[in-house]
Scaffold this active site. Structure first.
Site, mmCIF file in Angstrom:
data_model
loop_
_atom_site.group_PDB
_atom_site.id
_atom_site.type_symbol
_atom_site.label_atom_id
_atom_site.label_comp_id
_atom_site.label_asym_id
_atom_site.label_seq_id
_atom_site.Cartn_x
_atom_site.Cartn_y
_atom_site.Cartn_z
ATOM 1 N N GLY A 186 0.656 -1.444 0.336
ATOM 2 C CA GLY A 186 0.147 0.104 -0.053
ATOM 3 C C GLY A 186 0.943 1.620 -0.302
ATOM 4 O O GLY A 186 1.557 1.262 0.299
ATOM 5 N N GLN A 223 2.584 9.478 1.475
ATOM 6 C CA GLN A 223 4.061 9.013 1.262
ATOM 7 C C GLN A 223 4.730 9.446 0.049
ATOM 8 O O GLN A 223 5.900 8.667 -0.110
ATOM 9 C CB GLN A 223 4.135 7.514 1.471
ATOM 10 C CG GLN A 223 3.756 7.110 2.861
ATOM 11 C CD GLN A 223 3.088 5.641 2.717
ATOM 12 O OE1 GLN A 223 2.343 5.195 1.747
ATOM 13 N NE2 GLN A 223 4.014 5.066 3.236
ATOM 14 N N CYS A 235 6.077 -0.596 6.729
ATOM 15 C CA CYS A 235 5.564 0.593 6.155
ATOM 16 C C CYS A 235 6.853 1.216 5.230
ATOM 17 O O CYS A 235 7.908 1.381 5.928
ATOM 18 C CB CYS A 235 5.117 2.086 7.177
ATOM 19 S SG CYS A 235 4.422 3.211 6.644
ATOM 20 N N LEU A 236 6.174 1.898 4.100
ATOM 21 C CA LEU A 236 7.521 2.293 3.375
ATOM 22 C C LEU A 236 8.457 3.634 3.162
ATOM 23 O O LEU A 236 9.559 3.807 3.133
ATOM 24 C CB LEU A 236 7.078 2.441 1.567
ATOM 25 C CG LEU A 236 6.665 1.118 0.959
ATOM 26 C CD1 LEU A 236 6.863 1.102 -0.281
ATOM 27 C CD2 LEU A 236 7.819 0.322 0.862
ATOM 28 N N HIS A 271 -3.898 1.301 8.149
ATOM 29 C CA HIS A 271 -2.840 1.636 7.539
ATOM 30 C C HIS A 271 -2.745 2.578 7.049
ATOM 31 O O HIS A 271 -2.824 3.332 7.229
ATOM 32 C CB HIS A 271 -1.836 0.196 7.941
ATOM 33 C CG HIS A 271 0.011 0.526 7.451
ATOM 34 N ND1 HIS A 271 0.704 0.333 8.481
ATOM 35 C CD2 HIS A 271 0.074 1.588 6.689
ATOM 36 C CE1 HIS A 271 1.659 1.029 8.224
ATOM 37 N NE2 HIS A 271 1.517 1.688 6.358
ATOM 38 N N GLU A 272 -3.407 2.180 5.810
ATOM 39 C CA GLU A 272 -3.080 3.559 5.000
ATOM 40 C C GLU A 272 -3.979 4.703 4.691
ATOM 41 O O GLU A 272 -4.021 6.053 5.083
ATOM 42 C CB GLU A 272 -3.430 2.647 2.606
ATOM 43 C CG GLU A 272 -2.960 1.603 3.168
ATOM 44 C CD GLU A 272 -0.863 2.010 3.108
ATOM 45 O OE1 GLU A 272 -1.200 3.307 2.764
ATOM 46 O OE2 GLU A 272 -0.559 1.272 2.912
ATOM 47 N N HIS A 282 -2.445 6.906 7.430
ATOM 48 C CA HIS A 282 -1.733 8.063 7.095
ATOM 49 C C HIS A 282 -2.130 9.024 6.384
ATOM 50 O O HIS A 282 -1.566 10.650 6.160
ATOM 51 C CB HIS A 282 -1.255 7.083 5.638
ATOM 52 C CG HIS A 282 0.379 6.258 5.755
ATOM 53 N ND1 HIS A 282 1.496 6.573 5.899
ATOM 54 C CD2 HIS A 282 0.477 5.089 5.120
ATOM 55 C CE1 HIS A 282 2.398 6.082 6.375
ATOM 56 N NE2 HIS A 282 1.654 4.689 5.787
#
Ligand code: NI
Length: 174
Positions: free
Chosen positions: A49, A54, A96-97, A138-139, A142
């Site tokens: 994701g 991000q 997480c990226l 999670h997304e 963000h």
């Protein structure tokens, strides 16, 4: 398509509340290109994701792999609103990226429904449970400036990726 630069923890954009998109903005070719670039960037870094903040865009949009299978396509979720469908909360591993090389266990709602717009600006309603539900939560976090670390009940499970692979990958129970 372009690979975009991914913001890392500490960049203020990850702590800001992103703004909703208007339907007319969604149809804009520049926004459509952003979506394609976000999908390419997610794949480039083997993510499941990737949210607007991000890639330094304060917009309520994320792309994610929500369907299983080798030929599954990325979903585009715009202006998501999540409602839990049961009271069950499950703990599972997340990464997480924007927080490279780190994993931790995070409690999330087991089953949810998300109302959103798709990349054509059409209203969609998606029910999800277990891993896809976790990814959506999670997304969506963000978009509100929340990182998975904030959601951990305890820091005791925080681990580097190498140690995760050595000691914890097999106790993945979700
Ligand atoms: Ni993330």
């Amino acid at each position: 398509m372009s690979i975009l630069k991914v913001s890392r923890m500490g960049h203020p954009v990850l702590r800001q509340k992103a703004r909703p998109l208007e339907r007319s903005e969604i149809r804009d070719p520049r926004f459509q290109k952003l979506l394609d670039d976000m999908i390419a960037t997610m794949h480039e870094y083997n993510g499941v994701g990737l949210a607007g903040p991000q890639v330094h865009e304060g917009l309520r949009v994320f792309v994610a792999m929500l369907d299983s299978g080798d030929d599954a396509e990325a979903s585009v979720i715009i202006n998501p609103v999540i409602t839990p469908l049961d009271k069950q909360v499950v703990e599972g591993w997340e990464g997480c990226l924007s927080i490279p090389e780190i994993r931790g266990r995070v409690p999330r709602a087991h089953k949810i429904v998300v109302k959103a717009l798709d990349r054509d600006g059409r209203g969609v309603e998606i029910e999800a449970e277990d891993f896809p539900a976790r990814v959506i939560q999670h997304e969506t976090d963000h978009l509100d400036g929340v990182l998975f670390l904030d959601r951990m009940g305890s820091m005791a499970s925080l681990t580097y990726l190498d140690e995760y692979a050595r000691y914890h990958a097999r106790d993945n129970d979700d």
